[in-house]
Design an enzyme around this catalytic site. Structure first.
Site: not given
Ligand SMILES: [Zn+2]
Length: 304
Positions: A2-3, A59, A100, A119, A277
């Protein structure tokens, strides 16, 4: 990952669900995600505080909390870094939670704020505000977000500010846009999209821009971020806001479109790797000035 637009969307959609609620209790099965203070202390200190506002810085989600109890009357901030796989939901406590879901905030009114994070990259912290309202980092000596650059969408962030910042930099544009100390909140998707809109090559050096190109890049950054917020973010991976998937992924021009035609000129979108990247661009619309080509090729080859 997410940005800025994705975290902004989460903040906006979370706000009506939690503002005005009191955090009754907190529990977690993944205390390592808590950066500050110690997990037990985090749970004790957060209990009894009312959620006053949900905002965003860089962020991070920034939840302003009221003071609580006699000992710790000072207002505080719950900072949540959503990272790659974090999803926030507000549900009934009776709703089953899969393995999760790691963090549970019991709220007044019988709801529960949950953070699901497959994660486990997300981070949480509870920080103090000083009298002037600044959020103090864990050592309380400096601001939590002191290392971040300005917010590109702030009304007070002008093209003059942008020029002053970029003229002090030398690196390649793609690397610079990802640098959170330069501007806060831009990641891989919107760096590629902003450069495509501005018709600037990702390997272009920042100090080589003409004033009109600086203006184009400033406009492109702000336009693409604003459009992405309107479209509730890009769900290219596991990103989901409290109200579900975004739709900006359907309106990206280069990111993730390797080999597909550039929407402007029809030539195939290229992909190179810069600082590990993926970088997507159109080599026709985003030309590198001849004087920089040899250096850029050397750099790409050296990084293989
Ligand atoms: Zn093109």
């Amino acid at each position: 990952m997410p940005e800025l637009p994705e975290v902004e969307t989460i903040a906006r959609e979370l706000s009506p669900l939690v503002v005005g609620r009191i955090i009754i209790h907190f529990r977690t099965d993944w205390p390592r995600a808590i950066r500050h203070p110690q997990p037990d202390q985090f749970a004790t200190e957060i209990a009894g505080r009312e959620i006053l506002e949900v905002a965003r810085r860089a962020k991070w989600l920034v939840l302003s909390l009221s003071g609580a109890g006699e000992k710790e009357a000072a207002p505080a901030v719950l900072a949540i870094q959503v990272k790659m796989t974090g999803q926030l939901t507000v549900v009934s406590p009776d709703e089953p939670a899969d393995k999760h879901v790691h963090h549970f905030f019991g709220l007044s009114g019988g709801r529960q704020l949950r953070i699901r994070d497959t994660r486990k990259f997300g981070r949480l912290g509870l920080y103090r505000r000083d009298e002037a309202g600044a959020i103090l980092g864990s050592d309380e000596a400096r601001e939590l977000f002191a290392d971040f650059g300005p917010e590109p969408l702030d009304a007070s962030f002008t093209v003059r500010d942008f020029r002053r910042l970029i003229r002090a930099r030398r690196g390649r544009l793609k690397t610079l846009l990802l640098n959170q100390a330069f501007l806060a909140g831009i990641g891989n998707i919107y760096a590629d999209e902003a450069l495509w809109r501005a018709r600037l090559h990702p390997l272009r050096s920042a100090d080589s821009l003409r004033p009109d190109q600086e203006r184009r890049l400033y406009d492109a950054i702000r336009d693409v971020l604003a459009e992405a917020i309107r479209r509730r973010g890009s769900s290219v991976d596991t990103y989901r806001s409290p109200e579900g998937a975004g739709e900006m992924q359907e309106h990206l021009n280069v990111y993730g479109r390797t080999g597909k035609p550039c929407p402007r000129c029809g030539r195939p979108t290229r992909r190179v790797v810069i600082n590990a990247r993926s970088t997507h661009f159109c080599s026709w619309c985003q030309r590198l000035p001849a004087a920089q080509r040899a250096g850029a090729v050397r750099e790409l080859l050296a990084r293989r």
